[in-house]
Design a protein around this motif. Structure first.
Motif, mmCIF file in Angstrom:
data_model
loop_
_atom_site.group_PDB
_atom_site.id
_atom_site.type_symbol
_atom_site.label_atom_id
_atom_site.label_comp_id
_atom_site.label_asym_id
_atom_site.label_seq_id
_atom_site.Cartn_x
_atom_site.Cartn_y
_atom_site.Cartn_z
ATOM 1 N N ILE A 1 20.647 -1.398 -8.421
ATOM 2 C CA ILE A 1 21.265 -1.317 -7.099
ATOM 3 C C ILE A 1 20.255 -0.809 -6.077
ATOM 4 N N ARG A 2 19.515 0.241 -6.472
ATOM 5 C CA ARG A 2 18.567 0.864 -5.560
ATOM 6 C C ARG A 2 17.482 -0.128 -5.124
ATOM 7 N N PHE A 3 16.894 -0.836 -6.105
ATOM 8 C CA PHE A 3 15.822 -1.760 -5.766
ATOM 9 C C PHE A 3 16.356 -2.958 -4.981
ATOM 10 N N THR A 4 17.522 -3.459 -5.373
ATOM 11 C CA THR A 4 18.050 -4.637 -4.710
ATOM 12 C C THR A 4 18.454 -4.345 -3.277
ATOM 13 N N GLY B 1 0.792 -1.221 0.000
ATOM 14 C CA GLY B 1 0.000 0.000 0.000
ATOM 15 C C GLY B 1 0.826 1.274 0.000
ATOM 16 N N THR B 2 2.078 1.182 -0.430
ATOM 17 C CA THR B 2 2.894 2.386 -0.457
ATOM 18 C C THR B 2 3.802 2.367 -1.674
ATOM 19 N N LEU B 3 4.215 3.559 -2.108
ATOM 20 C CA LEU B 3 5.109 3.638 -3.265
ATOM 21 C C LEU B 3 6.430 4.277 -2.893
ATOM 22 N N ASN B 4 6.493 4.858 -1.703
ATOM 23 C CA ASN B 4 7.729 5.500 -1.268
ATOM 24 C C ASN B 4 8.793 4.432 -0.993
ATOM 25 N N MET B 5 9.988 4.635 -1.557
ATOM 26 C CA MET B 5 11.002 3.584 -1.461
ATOM 27 C C MET B 5 11.371 3.254 -0.019
ATOM 28 N N LEU B 6 11.509 4.300 0.787
ATOM 29 C CA LEU B 6 11.894 4.074 2.183
ATOM 30 C C LEU B 6 10.798 3.308 2.910
ATOM 31 N N ALA C 1 29.114 5.487 -0.639
ATOM 32 C CA ALA C 1 27.792 5.106 -1.134
ATOM 33 C C ALA C 1 27.549 3.620 -0.908
ATOM 34 N N ALA C 2 28.556 2.787 -1.240
ATOM 35 C CA ALA C 2 28.395 1.345 -1.089
ATOM 36 C C ALA C 2 28.190 0.989 0.377
ATOM 37 N N GLU C 3 28.985 1.619 1.247
ATOM 38 C CA GLU C 3 28.862 1.269 2.666
ATOM 39 C C GLU C 3 27.530 1.717 3.248
ATOM 40 N N SER C 4 27.046 2.883 2.796
ATOM 41 C CA SER C 4 25.762 3.335 3.340
ATOM 42 C C SER C 4 24.636 2.423 2.864
ATOM 43 N N LEU C 5 24.782 1.846 1.643
ATOM 44 C CA LEU C 5 23.759 0.915 1.173
ATOM 45 C C LEU C 5 23.740 -0.343 2.026
ATOM 46 N N PHE C 6 24.923 -0.776 2.443
ATOM 47 C CA PHE C 6 24.955 -1.966 3.286
ATOM 48 C C PHE C 6 24.548 -1.662 4.717
ATOM 49 N N GLY C 7 24.856 -0.405 5.133
ATOM 50 C CA GLY C 7 24.479 -0.018 6.478
ATOM 51 C C GLY C 7 22.976 0.093 6.660
ATOM 52 N N SER C 8 22.299 0.529 5.567
ATOM 53 C CA SER C 8 20.870 0.815 5.699
ATOM 54 C C SER C 8 20.035 -0.454 5.711
ATOM 55 N N THR C 9 20.638 -1.584 5.265
ATOM 56 C CA THR C 9 19.844 -2.809 5.232
ATOM 57 C C THR C 9 19.887 -3.516 6.569
ATOM 58 N N PRO C 10 18.762 -3.986 7.032
ATOM 59 C CA PRO C 10 18.723 -4.643 8.336
ATOM 60 C C PRO C 10 19.395 -6.023 8.317
#
Lengths: 492, 129
Positions: free
Chosen positions: A260-263, A188-193, A483-492
């Motif tokens: 990258i963004r979606f994955t 029910g949402t489209l916002n990526m976050l 950028a790469a590290e922040s992508l890994f940091g943001s994933t639980p």
């Protein structure tokens, strides 16, 4: 003003495009387009500066709160991509005035700049937005103008290439639309976050698997990953030279950004790589792409076609880095994204200079050009060395990081394959060097001179950037790593 | 099960037949028709998502308590516009292809392209000789 930079990045080129119709005169429109593109470049620099200091910029369109309103979100990854797109676009536009003079009829010049600005808008929009549906809309804005730009090529093959691209591009974009719809159905949402927060709850359903499969398949079509690359070679080979230079540097990169963004950000690293055997699949296809596309490149006698196949091979390197699913691998992918944009735009602009002087880029026309057009040929050679990955060029840096990331995982056989793939690049680049420097010139009666400065200067700006970022890697490596590290940091 | 998911079955059938037409037919117009059917199936899919059983259209009125979700309708309106633009651009390209090649059959175009690239090579060979 500063607070609105995020949206101005997209709105300025979008509103500038129709203004071109009023200006009418070719030269005036050109100056205007360069100015607009330069403004987006300055904005992206400012955004990068801001992101490096503060982390994430969030912009709420119309003041609506994020999960309901549309949100534009800039983090380090977006900022890097915005910088690549706007800088390459500005440099290519500088060269376009002379180049399209020869390749596009006078009365279509204004239309060319309008389409170019719209395409730029689309790409900047895809990168800036944090809304999954907005991605689709901007993807189509950039693609539709891309089809028209490619059809402007002077051979009739351009029309056919454009039509094929239209069919495959639309199928790809519609797949993405289906994937977005399925995600919306579940969350029910489209916002990526917001999606990233809600998807784990429903991650084990078939609908989410299907959504991810559709999105990945659609994006792989758009980014021309082997074996979904069939639209790319002809589209690049028959488009006007400047269009090729712009798209080779940006269009596929934007699709890789989305992958990258979606994955990593939307579906999350653990979902993407553990529930679906993405790693093996992408690794195998990436390697197959490197070898098959490089070998096809060796057999081409149309040099634009040769470098188009080489582009597919370079995408293979990015996919291999991506499939490692480590921060080091992703850093290599992002580095190569930036570096490949520099190499290919330099090479295709130099080929544009050849088109301007010779009207053809067939290998036979290259004979003896090393002496007659020294600057143009030198640009192609340095770009070629960069493709191979010779030290002191950017190609070396990205391959170095890729091999290092592979070795860190203990995958040395793949590292060896990567190096073998680079050897194939030596063969096709050597083909050009041999023709240009080791053969006497064709007994052509007309005197061939160096290309006009207006094409040479932008080309050499890119060539020098190839060397500069090959020596001073502090900016590119730092931003890619962060950028790469922040992508890994943001994933639980 | 089958009746309950009726909409989605229609979507799947349209989607598959659209894709099949794009792939199987050599006529460029037929390809575009297939592409349009394929896109249309997605429109129906989005509208089906929005439906809520027993709910009314999202119009503010005292007698209505439950509304369908208006957002997918708004989204798909945008996608319809995109679809029309794509079809229009595709048809325009077909017109140009017809004037340039004299045909709109994929196979013939392919042949003409191969011929012209071969004759180019022959010319080059002659020049060298």
């Amino acid at each position: 003003m500063i607070a609105h930079l995020t949206i101005l990045q997209v709105v300025i080129p979008l509103s500038a495009a129709p203004i071109c119709v009023i200006l009418k005169r070719s030269k005036l429109v050109w100056l205007f387009a360069v100015l607009v593109s330069a403004i987006t470049f300055l904005i992206s620099l400012a955004l990068l500066q801001q992101v490096l200091n503060t982390d994430v910029i969030s912009y709420q369109l119309g003041g609506w709160q994020p999960p309901w309103g549309i949100e534009y979100k800039i983090d380090k990854l977006n900022a890097l991509l915005l910088l690549i797109i706007s800088s390459i676009s500005t440099i290519v536009l500088l060269a376009s005035q002379k180049s399209i003079e020869k390749e596009i009829p006078q009365d279509k010049h204004t239309l060319f700049y309008i389409l170019y600005l719209l395409s730029l808008t689309g790409m900047l929009g895809i990168v800036a937005t944090g809304d999954a549906f907005n991605v689709f809309v901007f993807l189509e804005i950039s693609s539709l103008s891309a089809y028209a730009l490619i059809a402007l090529g002077k051979d009739r093959q351009a029309l056919w290439a454009s039509f094929q691209y239209l069919i495959l591009g639309t199928i790809g974009a519609t797949f993405i639309l289906i994937g977005v719809g399925l995600m919306y159905q579940m969350t029910g949402t489209l916002n990526m976050l917001d999606l990233a927060q809600h998807l784990p709850e429903v991650a084990q359903t078939k609908t989410v698997y299907t959504a991810y499969a559709f999105i990945v398949a659609g994006l792989c079509l758009k980014l021309a990953m082997f074996p979904l690359h069939l639209w790319l070679p002809n589209a690049y080979a028959y488009a006007p030279s400047v269009v090729t230079a712009f798209f080779a540097a940006t269009a596929t990169k934007v699709a890789i950004y989305l992958l990258i963004r979606f994955t990593f950000s939307v579906f999350g690293f653990s979902f993407s790589f553990t529930t679906i055997p993405l790693q093996t699949l992408l690794m195998a296809l990436g390697l197959a792409g490197i070898f098959i596309a490089s070998i096809s490149a060796i057999y081409q006698s149309n040099i634009k076609l040769l470098f188009a196949y080489s582009s597919i091979a370079q995408i293979g390197y990015m996919i291999v880095g991506f499939s490692l699913a480590t921060a080091a691998g992703l850093t290599a992918t992002l580095l190569h994204l930036f570096n490949h944009a520099l190499m290919k735009s330099a090479i295709f602009l130099a080929l544009g200079a050849l088109m301007y002087k010779l009207g053809s880029v067939h290998i036979d026309n290259f004979k003896g050009l090393g002496r007659k057009m020294p600057f143009t040929m030198a640009a192609i050679v340095i770009g070629g060395l960069s493709l191979i990955g010779v030290p002191l060029t950017v190609g070396f840096i990205s391959k170095w990081y890729l091999v290092k990331a592979l070795l860190a995982q203990g995958w040395w056989p793949i590292a060896v394959l990567i190096l073998l793939g680079s050897m194939l690049a030596v063969i096709y680049v050597w083909k050009i060097v041999e023709a240009a420097y080791f053969y006497p010139a064709n007994a052509a009666p007309k005197q061939i001179e160096e290309a006009p400065a207006l094409i040479l200067i932008p080309t050499w700006l890119l060539v020098l950037a190839n060397v500069y970022f090959g020596i001073d890697t502090s900016l590119t490596v730092e931003v890619s790593k962060a950028a790469a590290e922040s992508l890994f940091g943001s994933t639980p | 099960m089958i009746i309950g998911l009726f909409n989605y079955w229609i979507v799947v059938i349209l989607m598959m037949s659209g894709l099949y037409i794009v792939i199987a037919h050599g006529n460029l117009i037929k390809k575009l028709v297939g592409l349009t059917i394929f896109q249309t199936s997605v429109f129906i899919f989005y509208i089906s998502i929005a439906n809520i059983e027993g709910a009314d259209a999202p119009i503010l009125a005292d007698s209505i308590n439950q509304y369908s979700n208006p957002l997918p309708h708004v989204l798909i309106l945008t996608a319809i516009v995109v679809g029309i633009a794509t079809t229009a651009l595709g048809l325009a390209l077909v017109v140009r292809i017809k004037t340039a090649y004299g045909t709109i059959e994929e196979e013939t175009i392919q042949q003409l392209d191969n011929q012209s690239s071969q004759s180019k090579q022959n010319n080059d060979a002659k020049e060298q000789a």
